[in-house]
Write a protein that holds these residues in place. Sequence first.
Motif, PDB file in Angstrom:
ATOM      1  N   UNK A  68       0.849  -1.230   0.028  1.00 14.51           N
ATOM      2  CA  UNK A  68      -0.104   0.197   0.139  1.00 14.51           C
ATOM      3  C   UNK A  68       0.753   1.251  -0.045  1.00 14.51           C
ATOM      4  N   UNK A  69       0.864   2.028  -1.037  1.00 17.93           N
ATOM      5  CA  UNK A  69       1.759   3.224  -1.088  1.00 17.93           C
ATOM      6  C   UNK A  69       1.360   3.746  -2.494  1.00 17.93           C
ATOM      7  N   UNK A  70       1.995   5.032  -2.630  1.00 21.28           N
ATOM      8  CA  UNK A  70       2.213   5.684  -4.055  1.00 21.28           C
ATOM      9  C   UNK A  70       2.987   4.795  -4.941  1.00 21.28           C
ATOM     10  N   UNK A  71       2.231   4.468  -6.365  1.00 19.10           N
ATOM     11  CA  UNK A  71       3.065   3.692  -6.999  1.00 19.10           C
ATOM     12  C   UNK A  71       4.362   4.182  -7.727  1.00 19.10           C
ATOM     13  N   UNK A  72       4.609   5.488  -8.035  1.00 11.24           N
ATOM     14  CA  UNK A  72       5.669   5.835  -8.372  1.00 11.24           C
ATOM     15  C   UNK A  72       6.718   5.784  -7.260  1.00 11.24           C
ATOM     16  N   UNK A  73       6.383   6.174  -6.031  1.00 15.36           N
ATOM     17  CA  UNK A  73       7.495   6.121  -5.138  1.00 15.36           C
ATOM     18  C   UNK A  73       7.962   4.807  -4.729  1.00 15.36           C
ATOM     19  N   UNK A  74       7.071   3.748  -4.635  1.00 15.60           N
ATOM     20  CA  UNK A  74       7.216   2.351  -4.342  1.00 15.60           C
ATOM     21  C   UNK A  74       8.265   1.908  -5.485  1.00 15.60           C
ATOM     22  N   UNK A  75       7.871   2.266  -6.724  1.00 14.11           N
ATOM     23  CA  UNK A  75       8.837   1.612  -7.988  1.00 14.11           C
ATOM     24  C   UNK A  75      10.136   2.181  -8.044  1.00 14.11           C
ATOM     25  N   UNK A  76      10.160   3.443  -7.933  1.00 13.58           N
ATOM     26  CA  UNK A  76      11.485   4.072  -7.557  1.00 13.58           C
ATOM     27  C   UNK A  76      12.360   3.292  -6.541  1.00 13.58           C
ATOM     28  N   UNK A  77      11.815   3.174  -5.388  1.00 12.41           N
ATOM     29  CA  UNK A  77      12.562   2.480  -4.113  1.00 12.41           C
ATOM     30  C   UNK A  77      12.772   0.983  -4.760  1.00 12.41           C
ATOM     31  N   UNK A  78      11.791   0.237  -5.327  1.00 15.22           N
ATOM     32  CA  UNK A  78      12.286  -0.918  -5.984  1.00 15.22           C
ATOM     33  C   UNK A  78      13.215  -1.201  -7.011  1.00 15.22           C
ATOM     34  N   UNK A  79      13.241  -0.278  -7.704  1.00 16.71           N
ATOM     35  CA  UNK A  79      14.455   0.064  -8.638  1.00 16.71           C
ATOM     36  C   UNK A  79      15.887   0.409  -8.138  1.00 16.71           C
ATOM     37  N   UNK A  80      15.718   1.214  -7.003  1.00 14.71           N
ATOM     38  CA  UNK A  80      17.004   1.385  -6.498  1.00 14.71           C
ATOM     39  C   UNK A  80      17.429   0.148  -5.874  1.00 14.71           C
ATOM     40  N   UNK A  81      16.640  -0.810  -5.285  1.00 21.54           N
ATOM     41  CA  UNK A  81      17.048  -1.925  -4.568  1.00 21.54           C
ATOM     42  C   UNK A  81      17.509  -3.099  -5.694  1.00 21.54           C
TER      43      UNK A  81
END
Length: 401
Positions: A385-398
């Motif tokens: 549960x969260x903002x789609x763009x923010x979560x994807x950016x963090x996922x990409x960083x990981x």
Amino acid sequence: MSGLIIDSEACIGCGRCVRACASDGIVVKGERPNRCARVTDGCILCGGCVDACPVNAISIERDEAAGAVDLDAYRDIWVFVQTDEHDAVAPVAYELMGKGRELADARGCRLVALVGMSPEGSLGDLEHLVCAGADEVLACRDERLRQNDAEVYAHLICDLVAERKPEAILYGATAFGRELAPGVAVRLQTGLTADCTVLSMDAETGLLQQTRPAFGGNLMATIICPNHRPQMATVRSGIFKAPDFDYGRSGTITQISLADDAKARVEISIPAEEWGQQASIADAERLVVVGRGIGSKKNLPLMRRLAEALGAELGCTRPVVEAGWLEYRHQIGQTGVSVSPKLLVSIGVSGAIQHLAGIGGAECIIAINEDPDAPIFGTAQYKVVGDAVEVVEELLAQLER
């Protein structure tokens, strides 16, 4: 003689039958007291006017003898096995073999695979069909079957039905299957249910129960074909799971021939590989699927980066296509393609029933949505549960680490 019967003495010329008819099959003519309903060439015998008549002046007379079918003469479940230009079996055919095996076992009959291919077609795929559950494979190897021509294949199927009398035939809801199956149904004067999501046998009646979404996906309708044979249905790729091959199974491979008068009326002169066609996302093992919840089209490059990092293809919901963000070939759902990837990452997708109908075959779903009550979470194994763009950016960083 079948047809619509109007009792002119009982008819009061009220016009309710006209308002109930959707095909201009009935009109009201004349002046009172001789005003009366009349049948037109548009009548399709749907019965709408019969139900609407307040004085029971309209009835339908059907010639049951002319259309009578000896249902007991029909036996076995058939699967039409579609092949490509290289004579390779389409994945949806193996999925139908698995379901067909279940239906045949429930019915206590045989499962038969019908496959057409060019004269150079390999027997290896035919043996795989036996391993997938077929008791018999009817194989027609003919130059006229090199291309998927609906008229030629319909000729082959209808001749075989007249000779062998199967009680049900299953088709893949591919572009070719959707062209072929209706043509066969019309020629055989039987029913066809399109885009089924559930198939089962009624233990009491022995009828094939064919369930599909109706009314825009808001409910599921179960359809039967009690008076005609064969019962026929199309099923999208990804709805059923392909069976594990049993290499110890034995079955019969029967070579059959195509009638001499079966000829294509259209000749394809450009090979398929020259059309510039792209692989369907239905075949992808990993998918990143985006919805309107990603915010705007400018966020698509970020989603593509995630897809590339995961080795996945990019899919989307219908609203994304309608907004012009992606092309139709990316659309997943009831009006797009059905998919069955090993991994599906859903981003900003609410999870309307029409979309969920297309992802039922996914093995693992990771859903990202800022709405904790989004229907997609009811299907997902992992929920963020969260903002789609923010979560994807963090996922990409990981992932990039």
